[in-house]
Design an enzyme around this catalytic site. Structure first.
Site, PDB file in Angstrom:
ATOM      1  N   ASN A 138       0.865  -1.181   0.000  1.00 57.18           N
ATOM      2  CA  ASN A 138       0.000   0.000   0.000  1.00 57.18           C
ATOM      3  C   ASN A 138       0.900   1.229   0.000  1.00 57.18           C
ATOM      4  O   ASN A 138       1.473   1.588   1.032  1.00 57.18           O
ATOM      5  CB  ASN A 138      -0.910  -0.015   1.236  1.00 57.18           C
ATOM      6  CG  ASN A 138      -1.739   1.257   1.363  1.00 57.18           C
ATOM      7  OD1 ASN A 138      -1.893   2.012   0.412  1.00 57.18           O
ATOM      8  ND2 ASN A 138      -2.266   1.491   2.551  1.00 57.18           N
ATOM      9  N   TRP A 139       1.005   1.871  -1.167  1.00 54.16           N
ATOM     10  CA  TRP A 139       1.898   3.022  -1.283  1.00 54.16           C
ATOM     11  C   TRP A 139       1.359   4.262  -0.565  1.00 54.16           C
ATOM     12  O   TRP A 139       2.084   5.238  -0.424  1.00 54.16           O
ATOM     13  CB  TRP A 139       2.131   3.355  -2.755  1.00 54.16           C
ATOM     14  CG  TRP A 139       3.033   2.413  -3.470  1.00 54.16           C
ATOM     15  CD1 TRP A 139       3.654   1.308  -2.975  1.00 54.16           C
ATOM     16  CD2 TRP A 139       3.429   2.501  -4.846  1.00 54.16           C
ATOM     17  NE1 TRP A 139       4.410   0.700  -3.942  1.00 54.16           N
ATOM     18  CE2 TRP A 139       4.286   1.410  -5.118  1.00 54.16           C
ATOM     19  CE3 TRP A 139       3.140   3.378  -5.887  1.00 54.16           C
ATOM     20  CZ2 TRP A 139       4.856   1.196  -6.364  1.00 54.16           C
ATOM     21  CZ3 TRP A 139       3.698   3.162  -7.142  1.00 54.16           C
ATOM     22  CH2 TRP A 139       4.551   2.073  -7.381  1.00 54.16           C
ATOM     23  N   LYS A 140       0.081   4.228  -0.173  1.00 52.23           N
ATOM     24  CA  LYS A 140      -0.554   5.405   0.441  1.00 52.23           C
ATOM     25  C   LYS A 140      -0.353   6.613  -0.485  1.00 52.23           C
ATOM     26  O   LYS A 140      -0.404   6.464  -1.703  1.00 52.23           O
ATOM     27  CB  LYS A 140      -0.023   5.623   1.856  1.00 52.23           C
ATOM     28  CG  LYS A 140      -0.198   4.378   2.733  1.00 52.23           C
ATOM     29  CD  LYS A 140       0.038   4.640   4.188  1.00 52.23           C
ATOM     30  CE  LYS A 140      -0.174   3.364   4.998  1.00 52.23           C
ATOM     31  NZ  LYS A 140      -0.092   3.621   6.451  1.00 52.23           N
ATOM     32  N   HIS A 175      -9.601   1.137   5.168  1.00 56.31           N
ATOM     33  CA  HIS A 175      -8.318   1.350   5.828  1.00 56.31           C
ATOM     34  C   HIS A 175      -8.521   2.289   7.009  1.00 56.31           C
ATOM     35  O   HIS A 175      -9.365   3.197   6.979  1.00 56.31           O
ATOM     36  CB  HIS A 175      -7.300   1.933   4.849  1.00 56.31           C
ATOM     37  CG  HIS A 175      -5.897   1.927   5.362  1.00 56.31           C
ATOM     38  ND1 HIS A 175      -5.424   2.881   6.238  1.00 56.31           N
ATOM     39  CD2 HIS A 175      -4.861   1.073   5.141  1.00 56.31           C
ATOM     40  CE1 HIS A 175      -4.156   2.620   6.527  1.00 56.31           C
ATOM     41  NE2 HIS A 175      -3.798   1.532   5.883  1.00 56.31           N
ATOM     42  N   GLU A 202      -6.984   4.756   8.039  1.00 52.78           N
ATOM     43  CA  GLU A 202      -6.834   6.179   7.719  1.00 52.78           C
ATOM     44  C   GLU A 202      -8.099   6.722   7.056  1.00 52.78           C
ATOM     45  O   GLU A 202      -8.460   7.885   7.264  1.00 52.78           O
ATOM     46  CB  GLU A 202      -5.604   6.373   6.828  1.00 52.78           C
ATOM     47  CG  GLU A 202      -4.313   6.109   7.589  1.00 52.78           C
ATOM     48  CD  GLU A 202      -3.126   5.737   6.725  1.00 52.78           C
ATOM     49  OE1 GLU A 202      -2.063   5.450   7.304  1.00 52.78           O
ATOM     50  OE2 GLU A 202      -3.271   5.706   5.478  1.00 52.78           O
ATOM     51  N   GLU A 235      -5.279  -4.586  10.915  1.00 54.63           N
ATOM     52  CA  GLU A 235      -4.263  -3.550  11.078  1.00 54.63           C
ATOM     53  C   GLU A 235      -4.519  -2.820  12.390  1.00 54.63           C
ATOM     54  O   GLU A 235      -5.358  -1.914  12.458  1.00 54.63           O
ATOM     55  CB  GLU A 235      -4.298  -2.576   9.899  1.00 54.63           C
ATOM     56  CG  GLU A 235      -5.712  -2.211   9.413  1.00 54.63           C
ATOM     57  CD  GLU A 235      -5.725  -0.952   8.574  1.00 54.63           C
ATOM     58  OE1 GLU A 235      -4.711  -0.654   7.933  1.00 54.63           O
ATOM     59  OE2 GLU A 235      -6.748  -0.248   8.590  1.00 54.63           O
ATOM     60  N   GLY A 255       2.593   2.843  11.044  1.00 57.46           N
ATOM     61  CA  GLY A 255       3.466   3.991  10.888  1.00 57.46           C
ATOM     62  C   GLY A 255       4.071   4.492  12.182  1.00 57.46           C
ATOM     63  O   GLY A 255       4.672   5.570  12.224  1.00 57.46           O
ATOM     64  N   SER A 281       3.314  -2.122  10.526  1.00 58.81           N
ATOM     65  CA  SER A 281       4.774  -2.010  10.628  1.00 58.81           C
ATOM     66  C   SER A 281       5.475  -3.355  10.400  1.00 58.81           C
ATOM     67  O   SER A 281       6.373  -3.745  11.154  1.00 58.81           O
ATOM     68  CB  SER A 281       5.184  -1.417  11.986  1.00 58.81           C
ATOM     69  OG  SER A 281       4.679  -0.104  12.128  1.00 58.81           O
ATOM     70  N   GLY A 328       2.798  -1.203   4.330  1.00 63.30           N
ATOM     71  CA  GLY A 328       2.796   0.226   4.072  1.00 63.30           C
ATOM     72  C   GLY A 328       4.168   0.735   3.711  1.00 63.30           C
ATOM     73  O   GLY A 328       4.631   0.573   2.581  1.00 63.30           O
ATOM     74  N   GLY A 329       4.854   1.358   4.664  1.00 62.68           N
ATOM     75  CA  GLY A 329       6.125   2.004   4.383  1.00 62.68           C
ATOM     76  C   GLY A 329       7.163   1.112   3.733  1.00 62.68           C
ATOM     77  O   GLY A 329       7.911   1.551   2.851  1.00 62.68           O
TER      78      GLY A 329
END
Length: 249
Positions: A9-11, A94, A96, A165, A171, A209, A230-231
């Site tokens: 997930n590049w966000k 998600h 967010e 999640e 994050g 994470s 994610g990251g």
């Protein structure tokens, strides 16, 4: 047997140049992946990434979709639009989106239904905040979120992917221990079994994470079928290492 799955997930990250460089590294290193791999990218880059992935085994996904099919909904993107770019997956619910856009469990379920109607697989996200965990509400929260989806989809539930999640581990650098993650995954699996035998086989991903140094132990848990990354999905070496850490059942 559930095939393990790693979805990036590049966000809200990326540019034409950085996307091309990142995917060149990923595609050079993915080889014959031991798991299914997907990349979920921001809307403006769907066309570019579709072209870059077209001869690979890596699937394309989007990060959200509208509950509306068409109409006066400025800024919304429908599932039929995602179909035009060959999306096989779409993330819905998600944390967010739930927090920043106040998306309800009912709305998330409706988005999952729209995705299925379009022939795509929704990656349905559930998870609790730190306050909810510390109040002993983890089980109640994740079951409430998932129940909204399974109640609407019923026998179609077997066609989704679920991603747990924990909001407190996204994050933040904090990660649920393998035992904590497995405990929640087992709760979700237990509920899916009550829906149908087929739904019991739904893949449940862990998202919080995930890194190369903790992926293998997380993925070794009985009910963890891969990760929503994610990251680490923005670094080719890390993403490839995580994919390589998936177990072989």
């Amino acid at each position: 047997m559930r095939q393990q799955f790693v979805a990036g997930n590049w966000k809200m990250h990326g540019s034409l140049a950085s996307n091309a460089a990142l995917l060149a590294e990923v595609l050079a290193g993915v080889g014959t992946a031991r798991c299914e791999v997907a990349i979920c990218v921001p809307y403006p880059y769907l066309s570019q990434v579709q072209q870059l992935l077209q001869t690979s085994q890596v699937a394309l996904g989007a990060q959200d979709c509208s509950v509306h099919q068409s109409g006066a909904h400025t800024g919304e993107v429908s599932v039929s639009m995602l179909q035009d770019f060959g999306c096989r997956y779409v993330i819905v619910g998600h944390s967010e989106r739930r927090a920043d856009h106040h998306e309800s469990d009912v709305l998330v379920a409706a988005k999952a239904e729209r995705a299925l109607e379009a022939g795509m697989t929704p990656i349905v996200c559930v998870g609790e905040t730190l306050a909810e965990r510390e109040s002993g509400l983890t089980r109640a929260v994740v079951l409430r979120q998932l129940l909204a989806v399974t109640h609407l989809l019923r026998e179609q539930t077997s066609r989704i992917v679920v991603a747990y999640e924990p909001v407190w581990a996204i994050g933040t650098g904090r990660t649920a221990t393998p035992e904590q993650a497995q405990e929640v995954h087992a709760v979700l699996r237990e509920h899916l079994r009550t829906v149908s035998e087929a739904a019991a086989g739904v893949r449940i991903l862990y998202g919080g994470s995930v890194k190369p140094d903790n992926a293998a132990v997380l993925f070794s848990q009985a009910d963890i079928d891969g990760g929503l990354i994610g990251g680490a999905s923005l670094k080719a070496a890390d993403f490839l290492a995580i994919a390589a850490a998936t177990r072989q059942d």
